[in-house]
Design an enzyme around this catalytic site. Structure first.
Site, PDB file in Angstrom:
ATOM      1  N   ARG A 144      21.718   1.570  -0.512  1.00  0.00           N
ATOM      2  CA  ARG A 144      21.183   2.922  -0.661  1.00  0.00           C
ATOM      3  C   ARG A 144      19.724   2.972  -0.172  1.00  0.00           C
ATOM      4  NH1 ARG A 144      16.926   5.669  -2.654  1.00  0.00           N
ATOM      5  NH2 ARG A 144      16.893   4.294  -4.477  1.00  0.00           N
ATOM      6  N   ASP A 145      18.835   2.251  -0.832  1.00  0.00           N
ATOM      7  CA  ASP A 145      17.410   2.352  -0.519  1.00  0.00           C
ATOM      8  C   ASP A 145      17.087   1.744   0.841  1.00  0.00           C
ATOM      9  OD1 ASP A 145      14.889   3.232  -1.132  1.00  0.00           O
ATOM     10  OD2 ASP A 145      14.477   1.764  -2.688  1.00  0.00           O
TER      11      ASP A 145
ATOM     12  N   HIS B 261      12.285  -1.286 -10.673  1.00  0.00           N
ATOM     13  CA  HIS B 261      12.606  -1.178  -9.245  1.00  0.00           C
ATOM     14  C   HIS B 261      11.300  -1.332  -8.472  1.00  0.00           C
ATOM     15  CE1 HIS B 261      14.754   0.943  -5.785  1.00  0.00           C
ATOM     16  NE2 HIS B 261      13.480   1.147  -5.460  1.00  0.00           N
TER      17      HIS B 261
ATOM     18  N   HIS C  96       8.832  -2.419  -5.184  1.00  0.00           N
ATOM     19  CA  HIS C  96       8.696  -2.637  -3.749  1.00  0.00           C
ATOM     20  C   HIS C  96       7.645  -3.733  -3.557  1.00  0.00           C
ATOM     21  CE1 HIS C  96      10.712   1.121  -1.946  1.00  0.00           C
ATOM     22  NE2 HIS C  96      11.142   0.979  -3.192  1.00  0.00           N
TER      23      HIS C  96
ATOM     24  N   CYS D 259       8.331   1.576   2.795  1.00  0.00           N
ATOM     25  CA  CYS D 259       7.458   2.514   2.113  1.00  0.00           C
ATOM     26  C   CYS D 259       6.912   3.449   3.175  1.00  0.00           C
ATOM     27  CB  CYS D 259       6.320   1.758   1.440  1.00  0.00           C
ATOM     28  SG  CYS D 259       4.989   2.843   0.893  1.00  0.00           S
TER      29      CYS D 259
ATOM     30  N   ASN E 177      11.730  -3.030  -0.519  1.00  0.00           N
ATOM     31  CA  ASN E 177      12.076  -3.464  -1.880  1.00  0.00           C
ATOM     32  C   ASN E 177      11.892  -4.965  -2.006  1.00  0.00           C
ATOM     33  OD1 ASN E 177      13.791  -1.032  -1.084  1.00  0.00           O
ATOM     34  ND2 ASN E 177      14.090  -1.098  -3.290  1.00  0.00           N
TER      35      ASN E 177
END
Lengths: 320, 320
Positions: B23-24, B215, B217, B248, B257
């Site tokens: 997803r991310d 979560h 990064h 980011c 991440n």
């Protein structure tokens, strides 16, 4: 065998960051960095507030041509008041050269792994330690401190696990020779929080009063997690390399030493006193990156300080 | 305002790693990853032992074309027994789509920063939370768990500092709506050990019993140091992304991440039970790297497991 834990570093305490990029980083670059460029990077690092630095290495210029200008570098750099100027030395000859340059401390190296020591300097560990007797005698006579470096302290690429007791035994021997501290080298990036804890506790049990410095590589991404483990054990001295210069001969493409500006960011944001200004440190890292001519692995050099603010007119993206 | 610390995660405890790369990570890749390739990566991740995964996002295909195949991905993947399949949803429509695909949980998102929430979804925080009432009602009725995502939980690129009490207030509201856990999103890489500690303690004080997932990064290099801080606060749920996929939007060139295989390495070596096999995880990361076609920022993918052994016939280099 397990040993007692020490109390963590108290809030607000001073942490010494020893910059090792000019030695551990420059030595593995494929091209020779001109002496005046080395001096420019070193002076920018001092300007950022760093006050401990392993500036060069007095090894054979044939073995490490990248540092053949050790004397010229030490003659050319600024030496801020209170700075601790150190150099790596492999033997008595290196110690004599370092002393002639007026260093404050020398950093010796022996591997905690027998196989690695034989590969590195072609002699058994005990023979290396025996050789350091004359080195330590000379240094102490000249008022130069000795930091006893212990390579492969957290694991060996040939032997695998390195027992913490073996590291502690070498540390004790260094203490007996007059070293004020040992530096535990994570030569090939095998340190983990558990191995850091075990090594520090074993040394504290075997050689009470001996200083401990931690030298991590970020080869497996956990370098700063290991710093967290060191802080939890009360260790206040960490080596790091500007931009994350350095490398590991057994992990092509992996990063090198933990990155100085990323470490400064972590420690400053955690409320410790490093004496280092992050913005000036980023400036020094960018200078190093420009001179070296490739992208360095440090992250803060790319992302900037934490509270860097953006114009809300910019477009945000799907959150995460 | 400070709150009480919780006990650290006990030795040997199970830690849940929720894989969010599909997803991310996939959502910010510049090219569309074909559905069958997505499924191959996801299945390799399950094969490595991961049992929690944010598989996709039910956002508008116009907004995020990279995840336009959400239904097809969910229909095509293996679902190992006991796996928790989650999807990000922005609103009721997304929740309905996710429910139709038989997910186990949905992950909503609101920003802890008013400016970021307005930029991201064009409404105030309280309006977003109000909208989630209907979402939560529907999900609970269908037996689907709700994880309340809180973006910019550790800082905002527009507003700077985000007060932990603001994060705790949103967490409490989520708890009242029926969410079983909140996920604190380090959207632009501003988390530090100190901000992690403050946010976790504030939530525990305001919403006791509510699950907390972290979560991070690695935008500023301290992602795994923040995991160490989370473990010290007793948090047992961490998101991570295969290979360190993700990014980011405010730090070009910085990593995304925290990397799943680096996290697995850290946790396994620390004696926690992740259920993930590192070698198989590296295999999955290499598959993702091959499919995505660029070098991913993870370190263990390059350096291999800790006790990888080398032939002593190889040449060692100057220690450090």
């Amino acid at each position: 065998m397990t040993h007692a834990a020490s109390p963590p570093v108290p809030d607000g305490a001073h942490i010494t960051i020893c910059e090792v990029g000019p030695r551990d980083g420059f030595q593995i670059e494929s091209t020779f960095i001109p002496t005046d460029k080395k001096i420019a990077i070193i002076n920018a690092l001092f300007a950022a507030g760093l006050r401990a630095m392993q500036v060069t290495s007095f090894v054979s210029p044939r073995a490490v041509p990248q540092l053949a200008d050790a004397e010229a570098v030490l003659a050319g750099i600024d030496r801020p008041k209170g700075a601790l100027i150190t150099a790596l030395i492999p033997n008595l000859k290196g110690a004599e050269r370092a002393a002639a340059c007026g260093v404050d401390a020398v950093h010796t190296v022996v591997s905690a792994s027998e196989t690695h020591n034989r590969k590195n300097v072609n002699r058994p560990i005990d023979a290396s330690l025996k050789d350091f007797e004359a080195v330590c005698d000379l240094m102490l006579q000249k008022g130069i401190m000795v930091e006893g470096g212990i390579a492969t302290a957290f694991g060996c690429p040939f032997e695998g696990v390195v027992p913490p007791e073996q590291v502690a035994r070498i540390a004790k021997r260094y203490q007996d020779l007059g070293a004020t501290a040992v530096g535990l080298g994570d030569t090939t990036g095998m340190a983990t929080p558990a191995t850091v804890r075990a090594a520090v506790q074993a040394i504290r049990a075997e050689a009470p009063g001996l200083g401990i410095g931690l030298h991590f590589h970020n080869t497996r991404g956990v370098g700063l997690a290991c710093v967290m483990a060191g802080l939890a054990e009360g260790v206040t001295h960490y080596d790091a390399s500007v931009g994350g210069l350095g490398g590991c001969p057994f992990a092509a493409g992996a990063t090198g030493n933990i990155c100085t500006e990323d470490l400064v960011y972590l420690l400053n944001e955690s409320g410790y006193d490093t004496g280092v200004d992050l913005d000036a440190m980023i400036t020094a890292a960018k200078l190093a990156q420009d001179i070296i001519g490739r992208e360095l692995p440090g992250q803060v050099i790319k992302s900037g300080p934490r509270l860097r603010r953006y114009d809300p007119g910019l477009t945000a993206t799907a959150a995460g």
